[in-house]
Design an enzyme around this catalytic site. Structure first.
Site, short mmCIF file in Angstrom:
data_model
loop_
_atom_site.label_atom_id
_atom_site.label_comp_id
_atom_site.label_asym_id
_atom_site.label_seq_id
_atom_site.Cartn_x
_atom_site.Cartn_y
_atom_site.Cartn_z
N ASN A 15 0.88 -1.17 0.00
CA ASN A 15 0.00 0.00 0.00
C ASN A 15 0.91 1.22 0.00
O ASN A 15 1.47 1.58 1.03
CB ASN A 15 -0.89 -0.05 1.24
CG ASN A 15 -1.87 1.10 1.30
OD1 ASN A 15 -1.84 2.00 0.44
ND2 ASN A 15 -2.72 1.10 2.29
N LYS A 22 3.43 0.78 2.95
CA LYS A 22 3.03 -0.23 3.93
C LYS A 22 3.15 -1.58 3.25
O LYS A 22 2.78 -1.71 2.07
CB LYS A 22 1.55 0.01 4.30
CG LYS A 22 1.31 0.29 5.75
CD LYS A 22 -0.14 0.61 5.98
CE LYS A 22 -0.76 -0.39 6.94
NZ LYS A 22 -2.17 -0.09 7.20
N ARG A 97 -2.60 -2.21 -3.35
CA ARG A 97 -3.83 -1.44 -3.14
C ARG A 97 -3.76 -0.23 -4.06
O ARG A 97 -2.80 0.55 -4.00
CB ARG A 97 -3.93 -1.00 -1.69
CG ARG A 97 -5.10 -0.09 -1.44
CD ARG A 97 -5.24 0.19 0.05
NE ARG A 97 -6.44 0.95 0.31
CZ ARG A 97 -6.44 2.21 0.78
NH1 ARG A 97 -5.30 2.82 1.05
NH2 ARG A 97 -7.57 2.84 0.97
N HIS A 186 -12.75 2.48 0.44
CA HIS A 186 -12.70 1.45 1.50
C HIS A 186 -13.43 0.19 1.06
O HIS A 186 -13.90 -0.60 1.87
CB HIS A 186 -13.37 1.92 2.82
CG HIS A 186 -12.63 2.97 3.58
ND1 HIS A 186 -13.28 3.89 4.38
CD2 HIS A 186 -11.32 3.26 3.67
CE1 HIS A 186 -12.38 4.70 4.94
NE2 HIS A 186 -11.18 4.34 4.51
N HIS A 214 -17.24 1.45 8.74
CA HIS A 214 -15.77 1.39 8.79
C HIS A 214 -15.31 2.70 9.45
O HIS A 214 -15.28 3.75 8.81
CB HIS A 214 -15.20 1.24 7.37
CG HIS A 214 -13.70 1.26 7.32
ND1 HIS A 214 -12.95 0.16 6.97
CD2 HIS A 214 -12.82 2.24 7.57
CE1 HIS A 214 -11.67 0.47 7.03
NE2 HIS A 214 -11.57 1.74 7.38
N LEU A 215 -15.02 2.63 10.74
CA LEU A 215 -14.66 3.84 11.48
C LEU A 215 -13.19 3.78 11.89
O LEU A 215 -12.83 3.13 12.87
CB LEU A 215 -15.54 3.96 12.74
CG LEU A 215 -17.06 3.85 12.52
CD1 LEU A 215 -17.80 3.97 13.85
CD2 LEU A 215 -17.55 4.92 11.53
N GLY A 216 -12.35 4.41 11.10
CA GLY A 216 -10.92 4.49 11.42
C GLY A 216 -10.54 5.96 11.39
O GLY A 216 -11.38 6.83 11.64
N GLY A 218 -9.71 7.41 8.57
CA GLY A 218 -10.69 7.64 7.51
C GLY A 218 -11.93 6.84 7.89
O GLY A 218 -11.82 5.83 8.58
N ARG A 247 -10.51 14.85 7.98
CA ARG A 247 -11.30 15.28 6.82
C ARG A 247 -12.68 15.77 7.26
O ARG A 247 -13.27 15.24 8.20
CB ARG A 247 -11.51 14.12 5.84
CG ARG A 247 -10.24 13.61 5.23
CD ARG A 247 -10.55 12.58 4.14
NE ARG A 247 -9.37 11.81 3.85
CZ ARG A 247 -9.35 10.48 3.76
NH1 ARG A 247 -10.46 9.78 3.91
NH2 ARG A 247 -8.23 9.84 3.51
N ASP A 288 -6.65 11.47 17.15
CA ASP A 288 -6.57 10.13 17.70
C ASP A 288 -7.75 9.93 18.66
O ASP A 288 -7.89 10.67 19.64
CB ASP A 288 -5.24 9.95 18.44
CG ASP A 288 -5.03 8.51 18.86
OD1 ASP A 288 -5.98 7.90 19.40
OD2 ASP A 288 -3.93 7.99 18.66
N GLY A 336 -10.20 0.84 13.28
CA GLY A 336 -9.63 1.20 14.58
C GLY A 336 -10.63 1.67 15.63
O GLY A 336 -10.65 1.17 16.75
N GLU A 390 -7.73 -5.79 5.52
CA GLU A 390 -7.62 -5.44 4.09
C GLU A 390 -6.45 -6.17 3.44
O GLU A 390 -6.54 -6.55 2.28
CB GLU A 390 -7.46 -3.92 3.95
CG GLU A 390 -8.76 -3.20 4.28
CD GLU A 390 -8.61 -1.69 4.39
OE1 GLU A 390 -8.24 -1.23 5.49
OE2 GLU A 390 -8.84 -0.99 3.40
#
Ligand code: AMP
Length: 405
Positions: A15, A22, A97, A186, A214-216, A218, A247, A288, A336, A390
């Site tokens: 990625n 990554k 990715r 995502h 999907h709560l990270g 992003g 964002r 965070d 996350g 992922e």
């Protein structure tokens, strides 16, 4: 260092971001992760480093990384120190990715010159993402020219969004000219998690309706009807939808005019403001979620206000997707925040008993890395936490496309 055995058929998942790379070396059959890590600050004068883990041994090396090719070369060297020889590891594939597949790609695709050219052609749709993805593809191909490279597109799962959900009410000719529509992102995670949730419930994915959250850092929500998404909160770009770490999520399009005309800001400045300086960070200074929740618990007014804005938007989408789907079998939290923040899950679904949604506080408080149900037995909508993966999804899809039909 003695040579370690890597099962033939492992996949290197990549990625690549503009200044990061990554990676994960994984066996898609056994799900064994041999090694993974993150190269950061690639191309920057100072602070470049690789955080690396193999066979349970973690280390960080600070090393000059002038470009992505240097980064992947250094990763290969670190793997050699661990006894892993990438070049003759009999990898089944390298899975990349790729953020934006535009209208061209709706499935995992083996990368050849034509595919590379097409990813480049649609790069204006994702100027911050696709060019670095391509750089990653080039860098790894130079190191492993004989291993098939596969592109897994973040937009692919949403390729068939119904027109009414994919279309912006913009002048149709202009929209067509610039390929402006809702693509969604995502997708690898939403697809993986919706299938895992169905497995967990012991039901075919084609028989159930789900809302996947999907709560990270992003964040996005999708409405998945019998295995197919009918709506998702991210749009033309990953900016739309939920309030995210940095964002804005949904915002009146007119605000950009105001910032430009009255504030004298350039397009790049507004882009930076929307993508990097907004969301939770813009509202309270932190992105965070662990810190934010600590501040909320301590009664910090800015954090409390930011948290309320975040929840308000999240509940807005849950409500919308309940109506769009009509009947919902499962609400699924992942990433996350979704996997770890019990308070967010409880607050997002507070007082929804009349919609058949009741969280069990004891189940919700349990920490675990496994898929689990956190709703009461009599909640007609099953509320689940399903860890996303992922990398594994990319590895599996890469192997499947290389193996052919
Ligand atoms: P991701 O983008 O999926 O890696 O998620 C990153 C987000 O998850 C960050 O905002 C983290 O603060 C948040 N997160 C990770 N662990 C926890 C936790 N135990 N409690 C609350 N938030 C968490």
């Amino acid at each position: 260092m003695t040579r370690k055995t890597i099962a033939p058929g492992a996949v290197l998942v990549i990625n690549a971001g503009s200044s990061s790379l990554k990676y994960q070396l994984v066996d898609p059959l056994t799900e064994k992760v041999y090694a993974d890590g993150l190269a950061e600050r690639i191309g920057e004068a100072t602070g470049s480093a690789i955080k690396h883990e193999a066979f349970g041994r973690k280390r960080t090396v600070e090393v000059s990384l002038p470009d992505h090719q240097a980064a992947i070369g250094t990763v290969a060297e670190m793997l050699r120190e661990d006894g892993i020889f990438l070049v003759d590891a009999e990898l089944a594939a390298v899975g990349h990715r790729v953020v934006h597949g535009g209208r061209s790609f709706h499935a995992p695709t083996v990368i050849d010159d034509e595919v590379r050219a097409e990813i480049e052609r649609i790069a204006p749709l994702a100027p911050l993402h696709n060019p670095p993805n391509l750089v990653g593809i080039e860098a790894v191909s130079a190191l492993l020219p004989d291993v098939p490279a596969v592109a897994i597109f973040d937009t692919a799962f949403f390729h068939n969004l119904p027109d009414e959900s994919a279309t912006y009410a913009l002048d149709a000719e202009t929209a067509a000219k610039y390929a402006i529509r809702r693509y969604g992102f995502h997708g690898t995670s939403h697809q993986y998690v919706s299938r895992r949730a169905a497995e967990f419930l012991g039901r075919p994915v084609e028989e159930i309706n789900q809302i996947v959250l999907h709560l990270g850092n992003g964040a996005s929500v999708s409405a998945v009807q019998r295995g197919q998404p009918i709506d998702t909160s991210m749009g033309m770009t990953p900016l739309e939808g939920l309030v995210m770490g940095t964002r804005t999520g949904d915002i009146d399009p007119g605000i950009a005019f105001q910032l430009a005309r009255v504030g004298g800001m350039s397009v790049d400045e507004i882009d930076h403001l929307y993508n990097k300086q907004s969301g939770l960070k813009g509202l309270c200074g932190d992105n965070d979620f662990r810190t934010i929740l600590e501040r909320v618990d301590a009664g910090d007014p800015a954090a409390v206000a930011a948290y309320r804005v975040y929840l308000h938007r999240l509940r807005h989408y849950i409500g919308a997707y309940l109506i769009e789907l009509g009947a919902v079998d499962a609400l699924v939290f992942t990433a996350g925040v979704g996997e770890n923040a019990a308070a967010v899950r409880a607050d997002a679904l507070a007082d929804l008993q009349m919609y058949g949604i009741t969280i069990d506080p004891v189940r919700n408080a349990i920490r675990s890395g496994e898929a689990r149900r956190i709703s009461t037995d009599d909640s007609s909508v099953a509320v689940l936490v399903v860890p996303t993966n992922e990398e594994l999804a990319i590895a599996r899809q890469s192997v499947a496309v290389v193996a052919g039909p």
